[in-house]
Design a protein around this motif. Structure first.
Motif, PDB file in Angstrom:
ATOM      1  N   ILE A  64      96.231  24.475  25.626  1.00  0.00           N
ATOM      2  CA  ILE A  64      96.966  23.226  25.854  1.00  0.00           C
ATOM      3  C   ILE A  64      97.890  22.946  24.675  1.00  0.00           C
ATOM      4  CG2 ILE A  64      96.707  20.713  26.017  1.00  0.00           C
ATOM      5  CD1 ILE A  64      94.116  21.241  27.615  1.00  0.00           C
ATOM      6  N   GLY A  65      97.392  23.166  23.451  1.00  0.00           N
ATOM      7  CA  GLY A  65      98.239  22.971  22.278  1.00  0.00           C
ATOM      8  C   GLY A  65      99.417  23.916  22.262  1.00  0.00           C
ATOM      9  N   ALA A  66      99.179  25.184  22.627  1.00  0.00           N
ATOM     10  CA  ALA A  66     100.255  26.181  22.638  1.00  0.00           C
ATOM     11  C   ALA A  66     101.316  25.833  23.672  1.00  0.00           C
ATOM     12  CB  ALA A  66      99.663  27.561  22.922  1.00  0.00           C
ATOM     13  N   TYR A  67     100.884  25.485  24.876  1.00  0.00           N
ATOM     14  CA  TYR A  67     101.855  25.154  25.923  1.00  0.00           C
ATOM     15  C   TYR A  67     102.571  23.837  25.628  1.00  0.00           C
ATOM     16  CZ  TYR A  67     100.801  28.962  29.143  1.00  0.00           C
ATOM     17  OH  TYR A  67     100.699  30.201  29.719  1.00  0.00           O
ATOM     18  N   THR A  68     101.889  22.907  24.989  1.00  0.00           N
ATOM     19  CA  THR A  68     102.535  21.630  24.665  1.00  0.00           C
ATOM     20  C   THR A  68     103.715  21.842  23.734  1.00  0.00           C
ATOM     21  OG1 THR A  68     100.477  20.398  24.943  1.00  0.00           O
ATOM     22  CG2 THR A  68     102.205  19.347  23.642  1.00  0.00           C
ATOM     23  N   VAL A  69     103.507  22.583  22.641  1.00  0.00           N
ATOM     24  CA  VAL A  69     104.613  22.785  21.698  1.00  0.00           C
ATOM     25  C   VAL A  69     105.714  23.628  22.339  1.00  0.00           C
ATOM     26  CG1 VAL A  69     103.878  24.906  20.511  1.00  0.00           C
ATOM     27  CG2 VAL A  69     105.042  23.116  19.230  1.00  0.00           C
ATOM     28  N   ALA A  70     105.336  24.572  23.199  1.00  0.00           N
ATOM     29  CA  ALA A  70     106.352  25.387  23.883  1.00  0.00           C
ATOM     30  C   ALA A  70     107.216  24.532  24.815  1.00  0.00           C
ATOM     31  CB  ALA A  70     105.668  26.509  24.669  1.00  0.00           C
ATOM     32  N   LEU A  71     106.579  23.621  25.549  1.00  0.00           N
ATOM     33  CA  LEU A  71     107.329  22.768  26.473  1.00  0.00           C
ATOM     34  C   LEU A  71     108.166  21.732  25.731  1.00  0.00           C
ATOM     35  CD1 LEU A  71     104.552  22.251  29.187  1.00  0.00           C
ATOM     36  CD2 LEU A  71     106.660  23.603  29.408  1.00  0.00           C
ATOM     37  N   VAL A  72     107.646  21.254  24.602  1.00  0.00           N
ATOM     38  CA  VAL A  72     108.431  20.310  23.791  1.00  0.00           C
ATOM     39  C   VAL A  72     109.696  20.995  23.269  1.00  0.00           C
ATOM     40  CG1 VAL A  72     108.441  19.098  21.563  1.00  0.00           C
ATOM     41  CG2 VAL A  72     106.534  18.788  23.146  1.00  0.00           C
ATOM     42  N   LEU A  73     109.556  22.215  22.785  1.00  0.00           N
ATOM     43  CA  LEU A  73     110.722  22.951  22.304  1.00  0.00           C
ATOM     44  C   LEU A  73     111.679  23.281  23.448  1.00  0.00           C
ATOM     45  CD1 LEU A  73     109.010  25.387  19.780  1.00  0.00           C
ATOM     46  CD2 LEU A  73     110.563  23.525  19.223  1.00  0.00           C
ATOM     47  N   LYS A  74     111.113  23.604  24.617  1.00  0.00           N
ATOM     48  CA  LYS A  74     111.938  23.912  25.793  1.00  0.00           C
ATOM     49  C   LYS A  74     112.760  22.704  26.228  1.00  0.00           C
ATOM     50  CE  LYS A  74     111.456  26.176  30.306  1.00  0.00           C
ATOM     51  NZ  LYS A  74     110.486  26.681  31.317  1.00  0.00           N
ATOM     52  N   ALA A  75     112.201  21.507  25.977  1.00  0.00           N
ATOM     53  CA  ALA A  75     112.922  20.271  26.316  1.00  0.00           C
ATOM     54  C   ALA A  75     113.963  19.899  25.264  1.00  0.00           C
ATOM     55  CB  ALA A  75     111.918  19.132  26.475  1.00  0.00           C
ATOM     56  N   GLY A  76     114.070  20.712  24.209  1.00  0.00           N
ATOM     57  CA  GLY A  76     115.077  20.458  23.186  1.00  0.00           C
ATOM     58  C   GLY A  76     114.625  19.521  22.082  1.00  0.00           C
ATOM     59  N   LEU A  77     113.341  19.245  22.016  1.00  0.00           N
ATOM     60  CA  LEU A  77     112.815  18.346  20.994  1.00  0.00           C
ATOM     61  C   LEU A  77     112.334  19.135  19.783  1.00  0.00           C
ATOM     62  CD1 LEU A  77     110.828  15.931  23.350  1.00  0.00           C
ATOM     63  CD2 LEU A  77     113.126  15.617  22.396  1.00  0.00           C
ATOM     64  N   SER A  78     111.967  18.424  18.729  1.00  0.00           N
ATOM     65  CA  SER A  78     111.592  19.058  17.467  1.00  0.00           C
ATOM     66  C   SER A  78     110.185  19.640  17.512  1.00  0.00           C
ATOM     67  CB  SER A  78     111.686  18.033  16.332  1.00  0.00           C
ATOM     68  OG  SER A  78     111.118  18.537  15.142  1.00  0.00           O
ATOM     69  N   TRP A  79     110.012  20.754  16.805  1.00  0.00           N
ATOM     70  CA  TRP A  79     108.687  21.356  16.645  1.00  0.00           C
ATOM     71  C   TRP A  79     107.745  20.376  15.962  1.00  0.00           C
ATOM     72  CZ3 TRP A  79     105.362  22.716  12.657  1.00  0.00           C
ATOM     73  CH2 TRP A  79     104.396  23.692  12.931  1.00  0.00           C
ATOM     74  N   TRP A  80     108.274  19.591  15.042  1.00  0.00           N
ATOM     75  CA  TRP A  80     107.448  18.635  14.300  1.00  0.00           C
ATOM     76  C   TRP A  80     106.996  17.477  15.177  1.00  0.00           C
ATOM     77  CZ3 TRP A  80     105.657  20.285   9.856  1.00  0.00           C
ATOM     78  CH2 TRP A  80     106.361  21.281   9.173  1.00  0.00           C
ATOM     79  N   LEU A  81     107.591  17.329  16.336  1.00  0.00           N
ATOM     80  CA  LEU A  81     107.097  16.384  17.331  1.00  0.00           C
ATOM     81  C   LEU A  81     106.064  17.057  18.237  1.00  0.00           C
ATOM     82  CD1 LEU A  81     107.318  13.582  18.706  1.00  0.00           C
ATOM     83  CD2 LEU A  81     109.164  14.527  20.113  1.00  0.00           C
ATOM     84  N   GLY A  82     106.250  18.347  18.468  1.00  0.00           N
ATOM     85  CA  GLY A  82     105.354  19.075  19.365  1.00  0.00           C
ATOM     86  C   GLY A  82     103.944  19.215  18.825  1.00  0.00           C
ATOM     87  N   VAL A  83     103.789  19.422  17.516  1.00  0.00           N
ATOM     88  CA  VAL A  83     102.454  19.619  16.939  1.00  0.00           C
ATOM     89  C   VAL A  83     101.596  18.359  17.062  1.00  0.00           C
ATOM     90  CG1 VAL A  83     101.165  20.165  14.843  1.00  0.00           C
ATOM     91  CG2 VAL A  83     103.199  21.476  15.432  1.00  0.00           C
ATOM     92  N   PRO A  84     102.095  17.174  16.631  1.00  0.00           N
ATOM     93  CA  PRO A  84     101.260  15.978  16.842  1.00  0.00           C
ATOM     94  C   PRO A  84     101.039  15.665  18.316  1.00  0.00           C
ATOM     95  CG  PRO A  84     103.404  15.384  15.901  1.00  0.00           C
ATOM     96  CD  PRO A  84     103.286  16.868  15.829  1.00  0.00           C
TER      97      PRO A  84
END
Length: 331
Positions: A64-84
Motif C-alpha cells: 500500500i505504501g509503495a503504490y501510494t507514493v507511485a500514484l502520488v507521483l503519477k498524479a504530478g505531486l511531490s514525493w515528499w507528499l507521497g511518503v506521509p
C-alpha cells in the motif's frame, strides 16, 4: 548512556556512512534494501514482539505504501507528499485490521491477517485501472532534496539511512514511554494489564496501526528504489519472510530487525556468490534458519541472555552443592 553503548553507536555510524563508499552499485542497492526492510520490520516487531499480536499481513501495508507514493507521483505531486500519505493511509488501514485482534488471538489472528494480505494482493493484481495490474507502474522517480536530485544509488542510500535513523529514534522514544510499557504489558498478560486500568482495546489497535505506518514508509522507499512496482513483491510470501526476519532477529529486542533483515536480505545474496554453495544456497539458507529456530527459538539476540541464564544456573547449582557439602561436614 554507558561508554560501551556510545562506542557501539559510533562504530555503527561510521560503518553505515563509510561502507557504501567502497561498494559498487549493486552493493549499495543491497544495503539500501536491507535498510528498507529494517524500517518495515521495526513496525512488525512492535506489533509482534512488543504487543504480542500475530500478524502475517505486513507485506500488504508495504505494498500500500509503495503504490501510494507511485500514484502520488503519477498524479504530478511531490514525493515528499507521497511518503506521509503512505504512512497515514497505512495507519488508518492498520487500525481497521486491528479489530479482528480484539476478538481472536494466536493462530486465528494470523489467519485473519493472512486473508487480509491475500485480499489486498488481489486488488493490486486485478484493479488495473488503479494499480496497472500485472503490468505494474514504472518510471517511479526518486526525490530531490534542497534542489539536489537523489537519482544515484549512493545519494538515495543516505536518504534511506536518514529515514531509518529517524524512525528508529522515534520507535526508541515510544518504547521507553508509558506507551511502550503498556505494549509490553499487553504482550505478557492482557488480563492483568486490563485489571491495572490499561485500555487494551486501544493499545491493540495502535500496535497494528503504528506497525502498519512503518511498513507504509518502507514501501514508499522501496518503490523509489526499484522504480517499478507490480504485485509480486507484496504477496503472502513476503509477509512470511518479514515475520521470519523478526523471529530470527529476536522479537521484542530493539535491534532485532537490524539482525533479522540482514539474515533475510544480505545472507542469501552472500551465499549465492560462495563457490560450491551457489547452486544450493536457498535450501542451505532454509536449513540454517530451521536449525537456528530450534537452537534459539527467541532469536539471535537472545543468545547473550541465554548464556547469562546458563551461567547463573551453573553458579546456583555450584552454590547448592557447596552448601550440601558444608552441611554434611558438620558433626
Amino acid at each position: 548512556m554507558k561508554k560501551n553503548t556510545l562506542i557501539s553507536i559510533a562504530v555503527a555510524a561510521v560503518f553505515l556512512c563509510a561502507t557504501p563508499l567502497f561498494l559498487k552499485n549493486y552493493g549499495i542497492y543491497l544495503l539500501t534494501t536491507w535498510l528498507i526492510f529494517v524500517v518495515a520490520t521495526m513496525g512488525l516487531n512492535l506489533t509482534v514482539g512488543y504487543a504480542g499480536q500475530k500478524s502475517l499481513g505486513h507485506a500488504a501495508f508495504f505494498g500500500i505504501g509503495a503504490y501510494t507514493v507511485a500514484l502520488v507521483l503519477k498524479a504530478g505531486l511531490s514525493w515528499w507528499l507521497g511518503v506521509p500519505a503512505a504512512a497515514v493511509l497505512c495507519f488508518a488501514v492498520g487500525l481497521v485490521l486491528g479489530f479482528p485482534a480484539l476478538r481472536v488471538q494466536t493462530i486465528y489472528l494470523a489467519f485473519a491477517t493472512l486473508g487480509f494480505n491475500t485480499a489486498i494482493w488481489l486488488v493490486m493484481r486485478n484493479e488495473e485501472w488503479l494499480t496497472g495490474g500485472t503490468f505494474g507502474i514504472n518510471n517511479i522517480a526518486r526525490p530531490s532534496l534542497f534542489g539536489q536530485p537523489l537519482e544515484g544509488n549512493l545519494p538515495y542510500y543516505y536518504l534511506v539511512l536518514a529515514f531509518a535513523v529517524v524512525l528508529g529514534l522515534l520507535l526508541w522514544g515510544l518504547l521507553r514511554s508509558p506507551w511502550g510499557k503498556a505494549f509490553t504489558a499487553l504482550r505478557d498478560n492482557p488480563i492483568r494489564a486490563e485489571s491495572l486500568g490499561l485500555n487494551i482495546r486501544s493499545y491493540t489497535l495502535l500496535s497494528f496501526a503504528i506497525g502498519a505506518a512503518y511498513a507504509g514508509v518502507a514501501g514508499a522507499l522501496f518503490a523509489s528504489l526499484v522504480q517499478f512496482i507490480e504485485p509480486a513483491p507484496f504477496a503472502v510470501g513476503a509477509s512470511i519472510m518479514m515475520y521470519l526476519m523478526v523471529v530470527v532477529g529476536g522479537p521484542g529486542y530493539f535491534l532485532g530487525p537490524i539482525v533479522g533483515a540482514a539474515v533475510g536480505v544480505v545472507v542469501p545474496e552472500w551465499l549465492r556468490d560462495v563457490p560450491g554453495v551457489s547452486d544450493w544456497y536457498l535450501p542451505l539458507f532454509g536449513v540454517a534458519v530451521v536449525f537456528l529456530m530450534v537452537w534459539l527459538p527467541d532469536g539471535l539476540l537472545s543468545l547473550p541472555d541465554r548464556m547469562k541464564a546458563k551461567k547463573q544456573s551453573k553458579e546456583a547449582s555450584a552454590a547448592r552443592a557447596n552448601m550440601g557439602k558444608e552441611a554434611g561436614a558438620k558433626p
